[in-house]
Scaffold this motif. Structure first.
Motif, PDB file in Angstrom:
ATOM      1  N   LEU A  48      -5.741   9.171  -5.888  1.00 60.54           N
ATOM      2  CA  LEU A  48      -6.019   7.707  -6.324  1.00 60.54           C
ATOM      3  C   LEU A  48      -5.121   6.841  -5.646  1.00 60.54           C
ATOM      4  CD1 LEU A  48      -6.461   8.098 -10.138  1.00 60.54           C
ATOM      5  CD2 LEU A  48      -8.297   8.253  -8.427  1.00 60.54           C
ATOM      6  N   LEU A  49      -3.940   7.096  -5.187  1.00 60.10           N
ATOM      7  CA  LEU A  49      -3.212   6.326  -4.487  1.00 60.10           C
ATOM      8  C   LEU A  49      -3.728   6.206  -2.995  1.00 60.10           C
ATOM      9  CD1 LEU A  49      -0.510   4.483  -4.525  1.00 60.10           C
ATOM     10  CD2 LEU A  49       0.702   6.691  -4.290  1.00 60.10           C
ATOM     11  N   LEU A  50      -4.019   7.418  -2.606  1.00 61.20           N
ATOM     12  CA  LEU A  50      -4.636   7.146  -1.168  1.00 61.20           C
ATOM     13  C   LEU A  50      -5.590   6.161  -0.925  1.00 61.20           C
ATOM     14  CD1 LEU A  50      -4.782   8.619   1.737  1.00 61.20           C
ATOM     15  CD2 LEU A  50      -6.562  10.349   0.623  1.00 61.20           C
ATOM     16  N   LEU A  51      -6.415   6.138  -2.008  1.00 65.43           N
ATOM     17  CA  LEU A  51      -7.686   4.957  -1.827  1.00 65.43           C
ATOM     18  C   LEU A  51      -7.020   3.618  -1.413  1.00 65.43           C
ATOM     19  CD1 LEU A  51     -10.310   6.311  -4.616  1.00 65.43           C
ATOM     20  CD2 LEU A  51     -10.199   6.888  -2.006  1.00 65.43           C
ATOM     21  N   GLY A  52      -5.816   3.229  -2.391  1.00 61.11           N
ATOM     22  CA  GLY A  52      -5.331   2.027  -2.188  1.00 61.11           C
ATOM     23  C   GLY A  52      -4.606   1.852  -0.993  1.00 61.11           C
ATOM     24  N   VAL A  53      -3.909   2.775  -0.484  1.00 63.54           N
ATOM     25  CA  VAL A  53      -3.406   2.821   1.144  1.00 63.54           C
ATOM     26  C   VAL A  53      -4.359   2.782   1.951  1.00 63.54           C
ATOM     27  CG1 VAL A  53      -1.921   4.353   2.643  1.00 63.54           C
ATOM     28  CG2 VAL A  53      -1.291   4.272   0.108  1.00 63.54           C
ATOM     29  N   LEU A  54      -5.377   3.376   1.870  1.00 64.02           N
ATOM     30  CA  LEU A  54      -6.577   3.311   2.834  1.00 64.02           C
ATOM     31  C   LEU A  54      -7.176   1.793   2.787  1.00 64.02           C
ATOM     32  CD1 LEU A  54      -8.289   6.963   2.709  1.00 64.02           C
ATOM     33  CD2 LEU A  54      -6.405   5.897   4.327  1.00 64.02           C
ATOM     34  N   GLY A  55      -7.080   1.375   1.649  1.00 66.97           N
ATOM     35  CA  GLY A  55      -7.884   0.219   1.421  1.00 66.97           C
ATOM     36  C   GLY A  55      -6.957  -0.840   2.264  1.00 66.97           C
ATOM     37  N   GLY A  56      -5.525  -0.821   1.952  1.00 62.40           N
ATOM     38  CA  GLY A  56      -4.664  -1.812   2.640  1.00 62.40           C
ATOM     39  C   GLY A  56      -4.860  -1.726   3.950  1.00 62.40           C
ATOM     40  N   ALA A  57      -4.994  -0.554   4.638  1.00 61.03           N
ATOM     41  CA  ALA A  57      -4.895  -0.452   6.013  1.00 61.03           C
ATOM     42  C   ALA A  57      -6.401  -0.870   6.460  1.00 61.03           C
ATOM     43  CB  ALA A  57      -4.967   1.132   6.519  1.00 61.03           C
ATOM     44  N   GLN A  58      -7.349  -0.820   5.716  1.00 64.78           N
ATOM     45  CA  GLN A  58      -8.586  -1.480   6.093  1.00 64.78           C
ATOM     46  C   GLN A  58      -8.375  -2.818   6.319  1.00 64.78           C
ATOM     47  OE1 GLN A  58     -11.208  -0.454   7.454  1.00 64.78           O
ATOM     48  NE2 GLN A  58     -13.161  -0.584   6.551  1.00 64.78           N
ATOM     49  N   GLY A  59      -7.997  -3.511   5.479  1.00 66.35           N
ATOM     50  CA  GLY A  59      -7.827  -5.021   5.417  1.00 66.35           C
ATOM     51  C   GLY A  59      -6.857  -5.324   6.795  1.00 66.35           C
ATOM     52  N   ALA A  60      -5.770  -4.625   7.169  1.00 62.39           N
ATOM     53  CA  ALA A  60      -4.871  -4.952   8.417  1.00 62.39           C
ATOM     54  C   ALA A  60      -5.887  -4.563   9.569  1.00 62.39           C
ATOM     55  CB  ALA A  60      -3.875  -3.963   8.320  1.00 62.39           C
ATOM     56  N   ILE A  61      -6.854  -3.421   9.651  1.00 66.03           N
ATOM     57  CA  ILE A  61      -7.350  -3.289  10.653  1.00 66.03           C
ATOM     58  C   ILE A  61      -8.748  -4.246  10.906  1.00 66.03           C
ATOM     59  CG2 ILE A  61      -9.229  -1.603  11.833  1.00 66.03           C
ATOM     60  CD1 ILE A  61      -7.336   0.640  10.465  1.00 66.03           C
ATOM     61  N   GLY A  62      -9.162  -4.698   9.795  1.00 65.84           N
ATOM     62  CA  GLY A  62     -10.070  -5.852   9.840  1.00 65.84           C
ATOM     63  C   GLY A  62      -9.781  -7.033  10.505  1.00 65.84           C
ATOM     64  N   TRP A  63      -8.409  -7.394  10.310  1.00 67.99           N
ATOM     65  CA  TRP A  63      -7.637  -8.656  11.017  1.00 67.99           C
ATOM     66  C   TRP A  63      -7.664  -8.399  12.574  1.00 67.99           C
ATOM     67  CZ3 TRP A  63      -7.542 -13.355  11.620  1.00 67.99           C
ATOM     68  CH2 TRP A  63      -6.673 -13.893  12.360  1.00 67.99           C
ATOM     69  N   TRP A  64      -6.908  -7.142  12.596  1.00 66.49           N
ATOM     70  CA  TRP A  64      -7.002  -6.668  14.122  1.00 66.49           C
ATOM     71  C   TRP A  64      -8.123  -6.583  14.853  1.00 66.49           C
ATOM     72  CZ3 TRP A  64      -7.986  -1.279  16.238  1.00 66.49           C
ATOM     73  CH2 TRP A  64      -7.436  -1.231  17.354  1.00 66.49           C
TER      74      TRP A  64
END
Length: 381
Positions: A151-167
């Motif tokens: 379940l923690l993995l989902l949060g980490v991936l979600g945070g990475a997704q936000g950063a990649i979105g801005w990138w």
């Protein structure tokens, strides 16, 4: 103690038999499996909506309308005329406005702004729903044994997704580009589908107890599971290729089917000056590869479906039937998009169907690994 007659029935005085306790699997910390499953289903629906909204944002050319990344304060849209004008002035500084939308007025800017703002707001909502749920279940000690890292993995991936979105967005704010880089768009969409896949798999895992899954795995069909895993990976590659097509609007070129502009292999498929960049920047090549992999995916899906028909489990056969039906619908939608130059409704339907198809492939794969046993009366056990 009173003596018992030799011929007395044992059940007359024997204490009530205690039902056998469960094994080690059942004895472990089971947590709130049902509540966590419901929470994950909510996140799944939100992520699926996020993918659809992201597709609409891309197809309407709205992705570069917000030129700053403000994870917290960015949730508040412009509230007065001065704030709207300030946002519009920032947009006027980027190449997309100068080269594509130079005649756009404030009213037109607001239309594209709301698409991108809604997309980002939904992303924030997904992060909030995950954080509140995860921290709540963690504080209440209701997460089953072994599930905290998942379940923690989902949060980490979600945070990475936000950063990649801005990138991704940043790639279109300067230089010569008037849209986001297609390979960054593909990475952004690919991670969204990866998150969706993990959530779907976790929901299916939580639908049964650990003991039931262990029993089911003993009856699993290894060959069918392996074939479906390959199909899942090929479908994921096709999704990435679809993002490359959308990233350079290749889907709106070379209309017609089965040929491309009247040619089986278009003459403009390779530009010697671009080299390897042809695979990301040449519309003819990008669309051609997407078509060819689509054919390969359909053929492989049919092979897997025919293999699944030999499964002794009715639920498994039904899962693969739903999967092949989704493949047929997706192929038809792909052809319709090519013929009609990918209008917004058809293009969105194609993307939403990709979500449905990917989920159905995962469901079939799960059934191959953990089949539902049925009794002679046809009831599921």
């Amino acid at each position: 103690m009173a003596r018992r007659p030799v011929f007395q029935e044992v059940t007359e005085t024997s204490p009530k038999a205690t039902p056998p306790a469960g094994g080690m699997i059942d004895a472990g910390h089971r947590g709130a499996r049902g509540a966590i499953r419901l929470w994950l289903i909510v996140i799944f629906v939100l992520v699926a909506a996020m993918i659809a909204l992201g597709g609409a944002t891309r197809l309407t050319g709205s992705g570069l309308s917000i030129t700053e990344w403000k994870p917290v304060t960015g949730a508040i849209p412009p509230m007065d005329a001065a704030a709207w004008q300030a946002e519009f002035d920032k947009y006027k500084l980027i190449p997309q406005f100068q080269q594509v939308n130079a005649d756009m007025d404030l009213a037109g800017f607001k239309q594209i702004y709301w698409w991108e703002w809604s997309h980002r707001l939904l992303g924030r909502l997904i992060g909030l729903v995950w954080a509140v749920g995860f921290l709540g279940f963690l504080a209440a000690r209701r997460i089953p044994t072994g599930w905290v890292p998942r379940l923690l993995l989902l949060g980490v991936l979600g945070g990475a997704q936000g950063a990649i979105g801005w990138w991704m967005v940043h790639s279109g704010l300067s230089g010569e580009m008037v849209r986001v880089a297609s390979y960054r768009l593909a990475l952004h969409l690919g991670l969204a589908f990866a998150i969706l896949g993990f959530i779907a798999w976790y929901v299916m895992q939580l639908s049964r107890s650990e003991a039931a899954l262990l029993r089911a795995r003993r009856a699993g069909e290894a060959k069918l599971f392996s074939m479906t895993t390959g199909l899942m990976h090929l479908a994921f590659v096709q999704i990435l290729l679809g993002a490359l097509v959308a990233g350079i609007d290749a889907g709106r070129m070379y209309t017609g089917w089965p040929t491309m502009g009247g040619e089986w292999i278009p003459a403009e498929i390779w530009d010697a000056t671009l080299g390897w960049r042809n695979f990301f920047e040449t519309p003819a090549l990008v669309q051609f590869i997407h078509r060819m992999v689509g054919y390969l995916l359909a053929i492989f899906a049919l092979v897997v479906f025919l293999r699944a028909r030999r499964s002794p489990h009715p639920q498994t056969r039904g899962a693969y039937l739903a999967m092949i039906a989704a493949v047929a619908v997706q192929v038809l939608l792909g052809i319709m998009n090519v013929i009609h130059a990918a209008p917004l409704p058809l293009a969105l339907a194609h993307q939403v169907m990709a979500v449905a198809l990917f989920t159905l492939i995962l469901r079939a794969r799960h059934n191959a690994r953990y089949p539902y046993e049925t009794s002679v009366r046809g009831t599921i056990r």
